[in-house]
Design an enzyme around this catalytic site. Structure first.
Site, PDB file in Angstrom:
ATOM      1  N   LYS A   1      -1.667  12.385  -9.329  1.00 17.08           N
ATOM      2  CA  LYS A   1      -1.209  11.768 -10.581  1.00 17.08           C
ATOM      3  C   LYS A   1      -2.213  10.754 -11.105  1.00 17.08           C
ATOM      4  O   LYS A   1      -2.521  10.735 -12.286  1.00 17.08           O
ATOM      5  CB  LYS A   1       0.125  11.026 -10.372  1.00 17.08           C
ATOM      6  CG  LYS A   1       1.313  11.904 -10.082  1.00 17.08           C
ATOM      7  CD  LYS A   1       2.608  11.073 -10.111  1.00 17.08           C
ATOM      8  CE  LYS A   1       2.634   9.950  -9.091  1.00 17.08           C
ATOM      9  NZ  LYS A   1       2.797  10.391  -7.695  1.00 17.08           N
TER      10      LYS A   1
ATOM     11  N   ARG B   1      10.845   7.635 -12.156  1.00 15.98           N
ATOM     12  CA  ARG B   1      10.948   8.177 -10.814  1.00 15.98           C
ATOM     13  C   ARG B   1      12.386   8.312 -10.346  1.00 15.98           C
ATOM     14  O   ARG B   1      12.629   8.765  -9.229  1.00 15.98           O
ATOM     15  CB  ARG B   1      10.239   7.214  -9.852  1.00 15.98           C
ATOM     16  CG  ARG B   1       8.998   7.779  -9.218  1.00 15.98           C
ATOM     17  CD  ARG B   1       8.288   6.594  -8.573  1.00 15.98           C
ATOM     18  NE  ARG B   1       7.506   6.988  -7.455  1.00 15.98           N
ATOM     19  CZ  ARG B   1       6.180   6.835  -7.403  1.00 15.98           C
ATOM     20  NH1 ARG B   1       5.499   6.390  -8.415  1.00 15.98           N
ATOM     21  NH2 ARG B   1       5.544   7.151  -6.312  1.00 15.98           N
TER      22      ARG B   1
ATOM     23  N   ARG C   1      -6.901   9.527   2.175  1.00 13.80           N
ATOM     24  CA  ARG C   1      -7.029   8.376   1.281  1.00 13.80           C
ATOM     25  C   ARG C   1      -6.772   7.078   2.049  1.00 13.80           C
ATOM     26  O   ARG C   1      -7.449   6.077   1.840  1.00 13.80           O
ATOM     27  CB  ARG C   1      -6.033   8.500   0.121  1.00 13.80           C
ATOM     28  CG  ARG C   1      -6.146   7.368  -0.871  1.00 13.80           C
ATOM     29  CD  ARG C   1      -5.275   7.586  -2.079  1.00 13.80           C
ATOM     30  NE  ARG C   1      -3.885   7.231  -1.813  1.00 13.80           N
ATOM     31  CZ  ARG C   1      -2.879   7.473  -2.655  1.00 13.80           C
ATOM     32  NH1 ARG C   1      -3.116   8.090  -3.793  1.00 13.80           N
ATOM     33  NH2 ARG C   1      -1.658   7.112  -2.361  1.00 13.80           N
TER      34      ARG C   1
ATOM     35  N   ARG D   1      -4.855   1.136   1.411  1.00 12.23           N
ATOM     36  CA  ARG D   1      -3.498   0.938   0.902  1.00 12.23           C
ATOM     37  C   ARG D   1      -2.528   0.908   2.065  1.00 12.23           C
ATOM     38  O   ARG D   1      -2.484   1.818   2.873  1.00 12.23           O
ATOM     39  CB  ARG D   1      -3.131   2.068  -0.069  1.00 12.23           C
ATOM     40  CG  ARG D   1      -3.123   1.593  -1.503  1.00 12.23           C
ATOM     41  CD  ARG D   1      -2.812   2.702  -2.439  1.00 12.23           C
ATOM     42  NE  ARG D   1      -1.434   3.162  -2.336  1.00 12.23           N
ATOM     43  CZ  ARG D   1      -0.869   3.983  -3.202  1.00 12.23           C
ATOM     44  NH1 ARG D   1      -1.572   4.423  -4.226  1.00 12.23           N
ATOM     45  NH2 ARG D   1       0.374   4.367  -3.047  1.00 12.23           N
TER      46      ARG D   1
ATOM     47  N   ARG E   1       7.858   8.346   1.706  1.00  6.92           N
ATOM     48  CA  ARG E   1       7.609   8.517   0.265  1.00  6.92           C
ATOM     49  C   ARG E   1       7.888   9.947  -0.171  1.00  6.92           C
ATOM     50  O   ARG E   1       8.400  10.184  -1.260  1.00  6.92           O
ATOM     51  CB  ARG E   1       6.179   8.103  -0.073  1.00  6.92           C
ATOM     52  CG  ARG E   1       6.035   6.585  -0.123  1.00  6.92           C
ATOM     53  CD  ARG E   1       4.636   6.112   0.185  1.00  6.92           C
ATOM     54  NE  ARG E   1       3.654   6.546  -0.774  1.00  6.92           N
ATOM     55  CZ  ARG E   1       2.362   6.703  -0.491  1.00  6.92           C
ATOM     56  NH1 ARG E   1       1.916   6.489   0.749  1.00  6.92           N
ATOM     57  NH2 ARG E   1       1.531   7.080  -1.428  1.00  6.92           N
TER      58      ARG E   1
END
Ligand code: ADP
Length: 199
Positions: free
Chosen positions: A21, A96, A135, A141, A152
């Site tokens: 996204k 969301r 990632r 993160r 998630r």
């Protein structure tokens, strides 16, 4: 191409974590010359600045859960309709939940600013997990670890996936294969948007 740039796109990306996204949202926003608004980035800025919203959001984000609807809806509507209202934008990470979808839809109807397209990026789950773990190794993160990634994905399936039907029923859902090289995915999205008329 000229025609495409002259129009004002209001689109959003609806896809699970790791589907791309953020990457595609930035490219699309550049192509259509509209701002890219990513709720995750806006929220991380609040967390980094330790604002009241950031202090409220942090624990939810670290656990991989959704932050309360009210906070996110106010934050996004403030950006879209606040001091400098936007007529075009690419949203990434919002809405969301069905509450967020319904409230932004009602708001769009009232202001004549409904979304032109909701882009669903389709990527198999094992590929999502692989991308997110990769990632996590470089982004730092705090929510890109295996446990939070699973949460998630579960939260996406439970709260966000139902939005596909919400937008399908409003005839603005555009489904795109999100696998393969980044420019190929962008081209697929561009092709899928071409037949849509938006002023
Ligand atoms: P990803 O899509 O990879 O999970 P994001 O950067 O979009 O990453 O979101 C990170 C976190 O920010 C989410 O796990 C959630 O806690 C919070 N968040 C982002 N957008 C929303 C939203 N629309 N509603 C509630 N929480 C959100």
């Amino acid at each position: 191409m000229g025609g495409r740039l002259a129009r004002m796109l209001r689109a959003l990306l609806l896809a699970p974590p790791g589907a791309g996204k953020g990457t595609q949202g930035e490219r699309l926003a550049e192509l259509y010359r509209v701002p890219h608004l990513a709720t995750g980035d806006l929220l991380r800025r609040h967390v980094a600045g330790s604002t009241p919203q950031g202090r409220l959001a942090k624990d939810y984000m670290d656990r991989g859960e959704l932050v309360p609807d009210r906070l996110v809806i106010d934050m996004i509507l403030d950006r879209i309709a606040g001091e400098a209202p936007l007529s075009g934008f690419v949203l990434d990470g919002f809405p969301r939940t069905l509450t967020q979808a319904r409230q932004s839809y009602d708001w769009g109807r009232a202001k004549g600013r409904t979304f032109h397209a909701v882009i669903s990026l389709q990527v198999p789950e094992d590929e999502l997990v692989r991308r997110l773990l990769e990632r996590g190794r470089s982004s730092g993160r705090s929510d890109d670890n295996e446990h939070t990634i699973r949460t998630r994905l579960r939260v996406y399936a439970e709260h966000t996936e139902p939005l596909l039907d919400f937008y399908r029923g409003r005839d603005i859902l555009v489904e795109v294969d999100g696998t393969g090289p980044v420019p190929d995915v962008t081209a697929r999205i561009g092709d899928a948007l071409l037949p849509l008329a938006f002023p």
